[in-house]
Design an enzyme around this catalytic site. Structure first.
Site, PDB file in Angstrom:
ATOM      1  N   VAL A  16       0.881  -1.144   0.000  1.00  0.00           N
ATOM      2  CA  VAL A  16      -0.045  -0.113  -0.105  1.00  0.00           C
ATOM      3  C   VAL A  16       0.920   1.331  -0.060  1.00  0.00           C
ATOM      4  CG1 VAL A  16      -1.743   1.099   1.159  1.00  0.00           C
ATOM      5  CG2 VAL A  16      -1.932  -1.066   1.106  1.00  0.00           C
ATOM      6  N   LYS A  98      -6.393  -1.215  10.575  1.00  0.00           N
ATOM      7  CA  LYS A  98      -7.713  -1.274  11.277  1.00  0.00           C
ATOM      8  C   LYS A  98      -7.476  -2.154  12.761  1.00  0.00           C
ATOM      9  CE  LYS A  98      -6.561  -3.962   7.866  1.00  0.00           C
ATOM     10  NZ  LYS A  98      -6.853  -4.329   6.389  1.00  0.00           N
ATOM     11  N   GLU A 122      -9.951   6.192   6.339  1.00  0.00           N
ATOM     12  CA  GLU A 122     -10.890   5.658   5.376  1.00  0.00           C
ATOM     13  C   GLU A 122     -10.518   4.304   4.714  1.00  0.00           C
ATOM     14  OE1 GLU A 122     -14.272   7.188   4.517  1.00  0.00           O
ATOM     15  OE2 GLU A 122     -14.188   4.921   4.332  1.00  0.00           O
ATOM     16  N   ILE A 129     -14.049   1.786  -0.966  1.00  0.00           N
ATOM     17  CA  ILE A 129     -15.313   2.521  -0.294  1.00  0.00           C
ATOM     18  C   ILE A 129     -15.541   3.570   0.637  1.00  0.00           C
ATOM     19  CG2 ILE A 129     -17.662   1.682   0.118  1.00  0.00           C
ATOM     20  CD1 ILE A 129     -17.240  -1.051  -0.777  1.00  0.00           C
ATOM     21  N   GLY A 180      -1.599  -9.363  -3.155  1.00  0.00           N
ATOM     22  CA  GLY A 180      -1.473  -8.440  -2.069  1.00  0.00           C
ATOM     23  C   GLY A 180      -2.847  -7.897  -1.284  1.00  0.00           C
ATOM     24  N   GLU A 183      -3.565 -10.175   4.932  1.00  0.00           N
ATOM     25  CA  GLU A 183      -2.792  -9.723   5.787  1.00  0.00           C
ATOM     26  C   GLU A 183      -1.443 -10.161   5.839  1.00  0.00           C
ATOM     27  OE1 GLU A 183      -3.679  -6.715   7.592  1.00  0.00           O
ATOM     28  OE2 GLU A 183      -5.182  -6.822   6.099  1.00  0.00           O
ATOM     29  N   ASP A 194     -10.216  -9.611  10.985  1.00  0.00           N
ATOM     30  CA  ASP A 194      -9.972  -8.207  10.323  1.00  0.00           C
ATOM     31  C   ASP A 194     -11.382  -7.562   9.991  1.00  0.00           C
ATOM     32  OD1 ASP A 194      -8.027  -6.627   8.181  1.00  0.00           O
ATOM     33  OD2 ASP A 194      -9.944  -7.284   7.269  1.00  0.00           O
ATOM     34  N   LYS A 198     -13.093  -3.888  11.667  1.00  0.00           N
ATOM     35  CA  LYS A 198     -13.776  -2.865  10.767  1.00  0.00           C
ATOM     36  C   LYS A 198     -15.116  -2.761  11.118  1.00  0.00           C
ATOM     37  CE  LYS A 198     -11.013  -4.371   6.564  1.00  0.00           C
ATOM     38  NZ  LYS A 198     -10.838  -5.315   5.389  1.00  0.00           N
ATOM     39  N   GLY A 296      -5.990  -4.338  -1.639  1.00  0.00           N
ATOM     40  CA  GLY A 296      -5.256  -4.398  -2.887  1.00  0.00           C
ATOM     41  C   GLY A 296      -4.371  -3.004  -2.500  1.00  0.00           C
TER      42      GLY A 296
HETATM   43  N1  HSE Z   1      -6.683  -8.116   4.239  1.00  0.00           N
HETATM   44  C1  HSE Z   1      -7.699  -7.054   4.102  1.00  0.00           C
HETATM   45  C2  HSE Z   1      -8.712  -7.628   3.212  1.00  0.00           C
HETATM   46  C3  HSE Z   1      -7.023  -6.131   3.422  1.00  0.00           C
HETATM   47  O1  HSE Z   1      -8.473  -8.821   2.569  1.00  0.00           O
HETATM   48  O2  HSE Z   1      -9.587  -7.314   3.167  1.00  0.00           O
HETATM   49  C4  HSE Z   1      -7.805  -4.804   3.407  1.00  0.00           C
HETATM   50  O3  HSE Z   1      -8.313  -4.177   4.611  1.00  0.00           O
END
Ligand code: HSE
Length: 413
Positions: A16, A98, A122, A129, A180, A183, A194, A198, A296
């Site tokens: 990123v 996050k 964001e 999004i 990519g 995590e 994850d 979020k 990504g």
């Molecule tokens: N590993 C996370 C996913 C990356 O696959 O959504 C983006 O937050």
């Protein structure tokens, strides 16, 4: 209105970080430039000139000409230290971390308040999004009842690839890693952690509820077997990892992350591969649907870029719902209609945990139960490592049904 010039100190130059550098290079209208990049690994070959790089965080944190810190490393503890120090030094911060935000939400609120500097994130939820800003800004005057969404790109990629292309779970995960999306520790994705982080961030902006990660129940996709996939195929359903939150009649909010059967009428049905999708439901507008790439380099970098751009006009989250008069609370006392797949030999164990059972099936190796179970009982069975099962949600059961007390450990003996 004249916009500020931003001098950026960037932490992390992985997928990123490099994506952001490229995106900034192509965004000529934005008065923002990367001055210094702090990285950990001295031996790694970098894609851009060496003079950008430092290995000492103080080269950024103590540089008075740097007014924005962009934090894109994947170690949540180290990230929190960097973000804390940057805010204390009155530098605005943009992050996409996050896990770090979810684990330190209250401290981060306090730091923003005390040092009066913005922290924007964001990119931490659903990558491309703009869901946080919409929850924060747009739904301010509307009565938001619920939202549900696919908020993790890697697991959606894995579920799509295994169901459609018939490739193995391990191959699909490897592809997600190569692209990519995943995590560094992919169990954060596949275990639903994850998505839970979020969800925690989203409920703070949607309903003004701040909780700790352990207060949100999460199940991942790693136990899903051929039995559930075959059931889905036969009924023309898809299995998606869904994070959802909804208010009851008393205004209390329930939320969790559980794999879910989605039918062709749902707008989540065609959200495939790395895409994320979120459906919001409000009292007067009915539903809205947000769709975009959820992981990504460029999709995440685009959200980080949007935050950087917002800083040029002094945008900050006002956390309006947190400051509303009526305080909302979490209520995890809910009933769920689920399919639970279990080993053949365990067939007798689970039935006591269900409120009612509408269907069951057994073959030579395994079986499943379809019925209603409380979230508390689901947590109870999920916390026992000697039980091997998977759970797929149909829908939460509407309020009004009596929920039994959670079963004690004795129920299993
Ligand atoms: N590993 C996370 C996913 C990356 O696959 O959504 C983006 O937050």
């Amino acid at each position: 209105m004249s916009r500020k010039t931003l001098n950026i100190g960037l932490f992390g130059f992985g997928c990123v970080g490099y994506g952001l550098y490229q995106v900034l290079e192509q965004t000529k209208g934005l008065k923002a430039n990367v001055k210094t990049i702090c990285v950990k690994n001295k031996d790694k070959k970098r894609q851009i000139a060496e003079e950008y790089f430092t290995y000492d965080k103080n080269d950024i944190l103590n540089d008075p000409s740097i007014n924005v810190v962009v934090e894109l490393i994947d170690d949540a503890d180290a990230a929190f230290e960097i973000v804390k120090e940057a805010l204390q030094k009155k530098k605005a911060v943009v992050t996409a971390n996050k896990k770090m935000i979810a684990e330190h939400f209250t401290e981060l609120l306090e730091l923003q308040r005390k040092y009066e500097v913005p922290l924007l994130y964001e990119g931490a939820c659903c990558a491309s999004i703009p869901i946080i800003r919409n929850l924060e800004e747009y739904y301010d005057n509307d009565l938001l009842e619920s939202f549900e969404g696919i908020v993790n790109g890697s697991t959606n990629y894995i579920l799509t690839q295994t169901a459609v292309k018939n490739i193995s779970y391990a191959e699909a995960l490897k592809e997600a890693q190569e692209k990519g999306y995943a995590e560094s520790d992919p169990t954060l994705d596949t275990g639903g952690f994850d998505a839970k982080y979020k969800l925690l961030i989203l409920i703070a902006h949607a309903f003004g509820i701040v909780v700790k990660p352990w207060e949100i129940f999460n199940l991942g996709i790693d136990n899903i077997s051929d039995v559930e996939l075959a059931y889905a195929r036969e009924k023309n359903l898809k299995i998606k990892l869904v994070a959802q939150a909804f208010k009851n009649a008393k205004g209390e909010v329930s939320c969790f992350v559980i794999p879910k059967f989605v039918d062709a009428q749902s707008r989540l049905y065609n959200v495939d591969d790395v895409y994320n999708g979120v459906i919001t439901k409000t009292t007067f507008a009915d539903t809205h649907f947000f769709l975009g790439k959820g992981a990504g380099a460029y999709p995440t970098a685009s959200a980080v870029l949007s935050d950087i751009s917002a800083l040029t006009y002094d945008y900050k989250y006002e956390y309006k719902k947190l400051n509303q008069e009526e305080e909302l609370h979490l209520n995890q006392n809910v009933l769920l209609k689920v399919l639970l797949r279990h080993r053949k030999e365990d067939v007798g164990i689970y039935t006591v945990y269900f409120e009612d059972i509408s269907e069951s099936y057994l073959n030579h190796h395994s079986g499943f139960i379809i019925g209603t179970i409380s979230l508390d009982n689901l947590k109870a069975i999920s916390g026992k490592p000697y039980l091997k099962h998977s759970v797929i949600l149909f829908e939460p059961v509407p309020e009004g049904k009596k929920i039994s007390e959670p079963l004690s450990l004795a129920a299993l003996s």
